[in-house]
Design an enzyme around this catalytic site. Structure first.
Site, PDB file in Angstrom:
ATOM      1  N   ARG B 297       0.751  -1.300  -0.143  1.00 60.57           N
ATOM      2  CA  ARG B 297       0.012  -0.009   0.047  1.00 60.57           C
ATOM      3  C   ARG B 297       0.812   1.115   0.064  1.00 60.57           C
ATOM      4  O   ARG B 297       0.310   2.435  -0.606  1.00 60.57           O
ATOM      5  CB  ARG B 297      -0.966   0.096   1.177  1.00 60.57           C
ATOM      6  N   TYR B 441      -5.708  -0.826  -7.144  1.00 58.34           N
ATOM      7  CA  TYR B 441      -5.520  -2.334  -6.704  1.00 58.34           C
ATOM      8  C   TYR B 441      -5.003  -2.147  -5.095  1.00 58.34           C
ATOM      9  O   TYR B 441      -4.918  -1.055  -4.417  1.00 58.34           O
ATOM     10  CB  TYR B 441      -4.624  -2.966  -7.214  1.00 58.34           C
ATOM     11  N   GLU B 442      -4.743  -3.209  -4.498  1.00 53.03           N
ATOM     12  CA  GLU B 442      -4.457  -3.229  -2.936  1.00 53.03           C
ATOM     13  C   GLU B 442      -5.347  -2.730  -2.141  1.00 53.03           C
ATOM     14  O   GLU B 442      -4.950  -1.853  -1.086  1.00 53.03           O
ATOM     15  CB  GLU B 442      -2.949  -2.658  -2.925  1.00 53.03           C
ATOM     16  N   GLY B 443      -6.356  -2.710  -2.675  1.00 55.21           N
ATOM     17  CA  GLY B 443      -7.665  -1.987  -1.727  1.00 55.21           C
ATOM     18  C   GLY B 443      -8.145  -0.911  -2.501  1.00 55.21           C
ATOM     19  O   GLY B 443      -7.168   0.065  -2.504  1.00 55.21           O
ATOM     20  N   GLN B 448      -9.601   2.191   1.534  1.00 54.80           N
ATOM     21  CA  GLN B 448      -8.393   2.919   2.368  1.00 54.80           C
ATOM     22  C   GLN B 448      -9.247   4.026   3.316  1.00 54.80           C
ATOM     23  O   GLN B 448      -8.926   4.031   4.530  1.00 54.80           O
ATOM     24  CB  GLN B 448      -7.362   3.633   1.487  1.00 54.80           C
TER      25      GLN B 448
END
Lengths: 593, 593
Positions: B297, B441-443, B448
């Site tokens: 992140r 991506y990655e949440g 977030q």
């Protein structure tokens, strides 16, 4: 595959309930033959064509790599030729064009809605007829009767198509610098020589001839933008009897590889002593071309609405189908492994931002369309004058604010898909790529903002915006005090009035001030305009108890609560002025840190 | 062709002048061997590698269509294999990794800067080592000594690479719903079966083995996210002697066609009773995977900085070279046909927005890197606790705020090019396409924001943000009163404190409130953080008379005047709450209008 269903009920609401289209048409002699039943039938037909014919071709055109260039020829994507023939046979090319030359004479407030559907379904396809329509409009208003008779009927049957050739490699915004030469021949024609770039539909296989409208300079022309003339340069010369003659010396040198709208051929056009015919008088070409430019600029705003509506519909559907996580308040679908992501406020926030944008934008396009219709169809000289001023003021908003907001909206819709929004399958990434050009072409949005603040506001000493504010205040004052948007609208008018006066004052002392704050001012006037649209929407909806109308009131409140706060930020930025921007030396920007 | 020159002087200024890196390293026993000379040498080497080796491969990879899939095999773009070998041989993969297993042990506040350069030049390339580094970190912290010894040294030589396999077709954000099964075998291994999607570097030809870290559920696992375990699943099984054994039953089924980062292979991975080895304990897999997730992140934020810096540099160079129009005040280049567009305030505004973003973002990444270094290298328990809280609070800002702002910045840079920004040639359209994924991506950035407002703020009853505000206030109070940013910073602290308390209060009554205002709150804390960064930058620059430092003060003022006004809008939106968002029924969103 992406979905699309034309928002017909919303469109009819805007036309009939908000802008009282039928009454307006009845009051204008030249439109008195039109009623809502006919208008609805037109919209319904276009809804079918868009969804059934061109929607699927949008994705295939992109996946197959778009238009293909091979030795001067351009092959349009699979299916475009047949769809274009169908489009032409349906009379769609000339839907808003002059009936004297084969058009259908429909008002702009209706055609903007038909156009929106095509933009939603296939922006690359839309660009082929769009340039023809624009070229037709320029010829209709600036060319000789003989030229009109030669070209316009062929445009509206789709046999021939049009382009606009302005930009050169070294001259985009600054058209005064163009180098394309026009040398007069003894027969009254001109030899046109030069290179034009970014020519949409410059070459393609959809029509048997392509008519280029070209800006060029005659040998003795004054320097700069006052020395630009407009020429008609056909791909194939036209014989006396109207049949096609020999090939003219104009050809495509290549096509661009672009971020999006890949199905649209963007050409480098080389003119090598090509035969051209003057339109209007020498050195008056820019004014004639701007007839076309202003038309295109409103169209770019419609491109924005179309893309944003497409993005919204697909995102809402995806969000409704996608099960992930649980509602914060209570489980909505205990029988399923998770709730639909529509339960999450953050997902709804994104969708509502998009929807509020689409509904206000659509109303605004119809509003500007109505103003254009007044300029064209009204017999009241004072109304025409006022409408012309309103169109002049609002064209940059229609082009730039609508496309800025459309990108925001489409990006939020894409985000609703998570990772699925980034892959080809769902159509969202193409939507973003295709949409992005709308902020750039036909004068970047920065240039639109300069037009608004300079030519339209400071030059008129605020007269255009003052008239607009008067109209908005008068409308707000017809609303009941119980409607919260009434007060909001009047407050926004005060804020816009004050910041406009401040800008006009500051511009006198600081020549860089307008450019420094132009984009923020564009958004201020955009926010004002959307507030006005929601006031009109709310006024039209408030007396009706049906959920459809009551939800319009909620969306208007959402706009005020969640979108309008941007106004405060924009005004603060304008107040901060130009000094910090201009004080850094030029080499600051490029010096290797 | 696009240009890139690593902003080394800016990087060194941030490290040395703003964050006193050398002093910090000297004070931390485990970093005492590091000095600025070494750090600078590392940055200079990476600057060369990025510019000379991978920059050109970025465009060719995109133009050639990216990674190619053929019957389960993935061919990476031309040149990637050689570049990856060079990268591995330079020791770059393990630059920040544990020295015990072949890493270089460099602090995060340095490696974020090296990473930024790779992200600037070739984001698709960066994703291959990135996942390896993340997988290495998860193994280093959660796996057995034997597992570490088996995998980590091979990771840092580049012989083997890593992936993270979380997402399934029906389970992205909501990992509790995953269906991949892990059935224990008698030898202690497990049979892993299921399908994972969006697996970055899931298959490729850069390394001889690929080690998948896979989330799966054992037969008796508790439902939801408490029943998820983490497994190592190698592409090739590993013999007792460490050599490669037979092929495991895991394979790529296809790769995605994406908007950008086409050189990166995004795979569908099919596990068909593939042999896997538990990492840590059963049902504790999510915690182990989040070690890796948090690392990624922060990396996504660096992707944003890299892209935005690349976009800025190219836009500034283009603007400096492009002659169009004249200065509003006076002709700057009377000998040329027009002035460079750098004379226009609106062009400068776009470049300054980008530059302000880049410098604040870079400082923020180094700041978060320093906090991570404290958690890793400090021996002071209280310092480590505080730094852990700070990292927890700021990871969503680093991921989401930095990438949101990076897209804004890159879009403004693209706009400086006019139509040239939309065509492939200048590299800007690819930059936007490649960058967009960082928000997803990655949440997603929405997730977030929920993490920030929920787990990090409301759950701690505001303790994390209160500590952060205390640090910022203490710093501001060390500044001279004559510095205007001192007062601004203290004022922003008051506003953030108030709105945070309001949020915590509202969340008690309205469960949907946090989700409704999460993204706005993320931007509030982002604006606070950038204000803090500019306060630190200004403090470091104010005593130096050189133009380089004085310009930092101007940029800080620009930030306050032109960027920070967004704070007022964000706070207004938060105050408007959730009610308007939640009151519309679900079918409102999809009902055909």
């Amino acid at each position: 595959m992406p979905i699309y269903n034309a928002p017909l009920k919303d469109m009819q609401f805007i036309l009939q309930d908000v802008f009282k289209a039928e009454t307006f048409w009845q009051e204008n002699h030249n439109l008195a033959h039109l009623d809502m039943a006919t208008a609805n039938a037109i919209l319904e037909e276009m809804a079918k064509f868009s969804k059934n014919v061109i929607l699927d071709l949008n994705r295939s055109a992109d996946e197959e790599g778009g238009a293909e260039f091979n030795q001067g020829e351009v092959k349009t994507p699979r299916g475009f030729k047949k769809a274009f023939q169908q489009f032409a046979q349906g009379g769609w090319i000339g839907l808003g064009a002059n009936e004297a030359w084969g058009g259908q004479g429909m008002p702009k407030m209706l055609t903007v809605l038909a156009d929106e559907m095509i933009w939603s379904c296939n922006p690359s396809f839309m660009l082929y007829p769009l340039l023809t329509v624009g070229a037709g409009m320029a010829i209709d208003q600036a060319a000789s009767e003989e030229q009109k008779a030669t070209y316009l009927p062929k445009f509206y049957t789709g046999e021939w198509s049009g382009t606009m050739c302005l930009t050169e490699p070294h001259a985009g915004t600054d058209l005064g610098m163009i180098k394309t030469k026009a040398v007069p021949n003894s027969d009254g024609s001109y030899d046109i020589s030069g290179t034009k770039i970014f020519i949409t539909s410059g070459e393609h296989d959809l029509s048997e001839n392509i008519i280029h409208l070209v800006l060029a300079k005659t040998p003795d022309a004054p320097a700069g933008s006052r020395g630009i003339s407009l020429f008609i340069v056909p791909k194939f010369l036209i014989n006396q009897d109207g049949s096609l003659g020999e090939r003219n010396t104009v050809s495509a040198g290549s096509i661009e590889h672009k971020m999006g709208i890949k199905g649209s051929a963007t050409c480098v056009m080389n003119f090598d002593a090509a035969q051209g015919y003057l339109v209007g008088k020498e050195n008056e070409g820019l004014a004639a071309m701007f007839i076309m430019m202003n038309y295109e600029r409103l169209s770019m705003g419609i491109q924005g609405i179309g893309a944003s509506e497409f993005a919204y519909q697909n995102a809402a559907q995806y969000a409704s189908d996608r099960l992930q996580g649980r509602s914060a308040t209570s489980q909505q679908s205990p029988d399923k492994p998770a709730d639909s992501i529509l339960v999450h406020a953050d997902v709804r926030r994104m969708l509502l931002n998009s929807r509020a944008n689409n509904e206000a934008s659509r109303a605004f396009a119809v509003y500007v369309g109505q103003q254009l219709d007044i300029t064209k169809f009204s017999t009241d000289v004072e109304c025409v004058r006022k409408a012309n001023e309103r169109v002049a003021l609002l064209t940059p908003i229609a082009k730039a604010y609508l496309t800025d907001k459309a990108l925001d909206s489409a990006l939020e819709a894409q985000m609703c898909f998570g990772g699925h929004g980034y892959i080809r399958e769902w159509g969202m990434e193409q939507c973003i790529r295709d949409l992005r050009i709308s902020q750039i072409y036909e004068g970047t949005n920065g240039i639109q903002a300069l037009d608004l603040i300079g030519r339209k506001t400071i030059k008129s000493n605020g007269a255009f915006i003052a008239d607009y504010l008067t109209e908005i205040r008068e409308f707000a004052n017809t609303m009941q005090d119980s409607m919260s948007i009434k007060t909001v609208t009047l407050d926004v008018c005060v804020e816009v009035d004050e910041i406009t006066k401040m800008i006009i004052e500051q511009a006198k002392a600081s020549p860089d001030f307008p450019s420094a704050v132009a984009v923020d001012y564009l958004h201020v006037v955009g926010l004002l305009s959307f507030t006005y649209m929601f006031a009109r929407i709310a006024q039209a909806a408030q007396s009706k108890s049906d959920t459809f109308y009551q939800n319009k009131l909620v969306l208007a409140q959402y706009y005020v609560a969640k979108v309008l706060p941007d106004l405060a930020a924009r005004i603060q930025r304008i107040q901060a002025g130009a000094d910090l921007i201009m004080q850094l030396p030029e080499n600051y920007f490029t010096a290797q840190a």
